[in-house]
Design an enzyme around this catalytic site. Structure first.
Site, PDB file in Angstrom:
ATOM      1  N   ARG A   1       1.800   7.482 -38.804  1.00  0.00           N
ATOM      2  CA  ARG A   1       0.156   7.420 -38.806  1.00  0.00           C
ATOM      3  C   ARG A   1      -0.186   5.907 -39.154  1.00  0.00           C
ATOM      4  O   ARG A   1      -1.248   6.059 -38.748  1.00  0.00           O
ATOM      5  CB  ARG A   1      -0.421   8.969 -39.218  1.00  0.00           C
TER       6      ARG A   1
ATOM      7  N   THR B   1      -8.015   6.364 -36.723  1.00  0.00           N
ATOM      8  CA  THR B   1      -8.591   6.622 -34.985  1.00  0.00           C
ATOM      9  C   THR B   1      -9.057   5.533 -33.974  1.00  0.00           C
ATOM     10  O   THR B   1      -9.361   5.008 -33.083  1.00  0.00           O
ATOM     11  CB  THR B   1      -8.780   7.991 -35.116  1.00  0.00           C
TER      12      THR B   1
ATOM     13  N   HIS C   1      -1.321   7.184 -29.602  1.00  0.00           N
ATOM     14  CA  HIS C   1      -1.529   8.943 -29.950  1.00  0.00           C
ATOM     15  C   HIS C   1      -0.199   9.390 -30.799  1.00  0.00           C
ATOM     16  O   HIS C   1       0.344   8.796 -30.220  1.00  0.00           O
ATOM     17  CB  HIS C   1      -1.948  10.425 -28.776  1.00  0.00           C
TER      18      HIS C   1
ATOM     19  N   ARG D   1      -3.680  -0.120 -33.486  1.00  0.00           N
ATOM     20  CA  ARG D   1      -4.851   0.376 -33.239  1.00  0.00           C
ATOM     21  C   ARG D   1      -6.378  -0.966 -33.456  1.00  0.00           C
ATOM     22  O   ARG D   1      -6.822  -1.259 -32.767  1.00  0.00           O
ATOM     23  CB  ARG D   1      -5.830   1.037 -33.652  1.00  0.00           C
TER      24      ARG D   1
ATOM     25  N   ASN E   1      -8.319   3.734 -27.046  1.00  0.00           N
ATOM     26  CA  ASN E   1      -7.683   3.762 -28.422  1.00  0.00           C
ATOM     27  C   ASN E   1      -5.487   3.506 -29.004  1.00  0.00           C
ATOM     28  O   ASN E   1      -5.482   3.760 -29.966  1.00  0.00           O
ATOM     29  CB  ASN E   1      -8.180   4.603 -29.762  1.00  0.00           C
TER      30      ASN E   1
ATOM     31  N   PHE F   1     -16.633  16.019 -27.018  1.00  0.00           N
ATOM     32  CA  PHE F   1     -15.791  14.943 -26.143  1.00  0.00           C
ATOM     33  C   PHE F   1     -15.009  16.028 -25.136  1.00  0.00           C
ATOM     34  O   PHE F   1     -13.965  14.674 -24.936  1.00  0.00           O
ATOM     35  CB  PHE F   1     -15.552  13.948 -27.528  1.00  0.00           C
TER      36      PHE F   1
END
Length: 147
Positions: free
Chosen positions: A85, A91, A115, A102, A112, A57
């Site tokens: 986080r 994710t 980061h 998210r 998404n 990917f």
């Protein structure tokens, strides 16, 4: 104080979610010490995602993150990496808990929204891709209101 790198990805920008996401971080008590609106280059993307370079990917990641403008920022605060986080959520947006960034704004793993550095080592690798040391501003919150 700890620092973390956050990227608001092209889908966050295109969907006009930047202000809402930044507001969450500020309300949590994290401080913005660097921020820029930018178009990531392919070279920056390849360096940023170098840990994934041998994965199938990888090219999709590079193409997606360079498909439109992003907001790059450095947030500062106690346990900044862990807190951001947790606030970001899983994710894969379809598996992220409601109430996370998210979980509230992403439907999948490809687009998404955000980061965030997952460790101090990741931050040390990622930060120089987007910011020089002189772009990080040391400042303190003031108690007074300035008009």
């Amino acid at each position: 104080m700890d620092r973390t790198l956050v990227l608001l990805k092209p889908d966050a920008v295109k969907r006009r979610l930047v202000g809402k996401i930044i507001e969450r971080f500020e309300e949590k008590g994290l401080k913005i010490v660097a921020m820029k609106f930018m178009q990531m280059t392919k070279d920056q993307a390849k360096t940023h995602y170098s840990v994934h370079q041998n994965k199938p990917f990888f090219n999709d990641l590079v193409n997606y993150i360079t498909s439109g403008p992003i907001v790059a920022m450095i947030l500062e605060g106690a346990h900044a990496i862990e807190i951001v986080r947790l606030m970001s959520g899983a994710t894969d947006g379809s598996k992220a808990q409601p109430g996370t960034i998210r979980g509230d704004y992403s439907m999948g793993i490809e687009k998404n929204i955000i980061h965030a550095s997952d460790s101090l080592e990741a931050y040390n690798h990622e930060m120089p891709i987007f910011f020089s040391d002189n772009e990080i501003i040391e400042w303190a919150y003031g108690d007074e209101v300035i008009y």
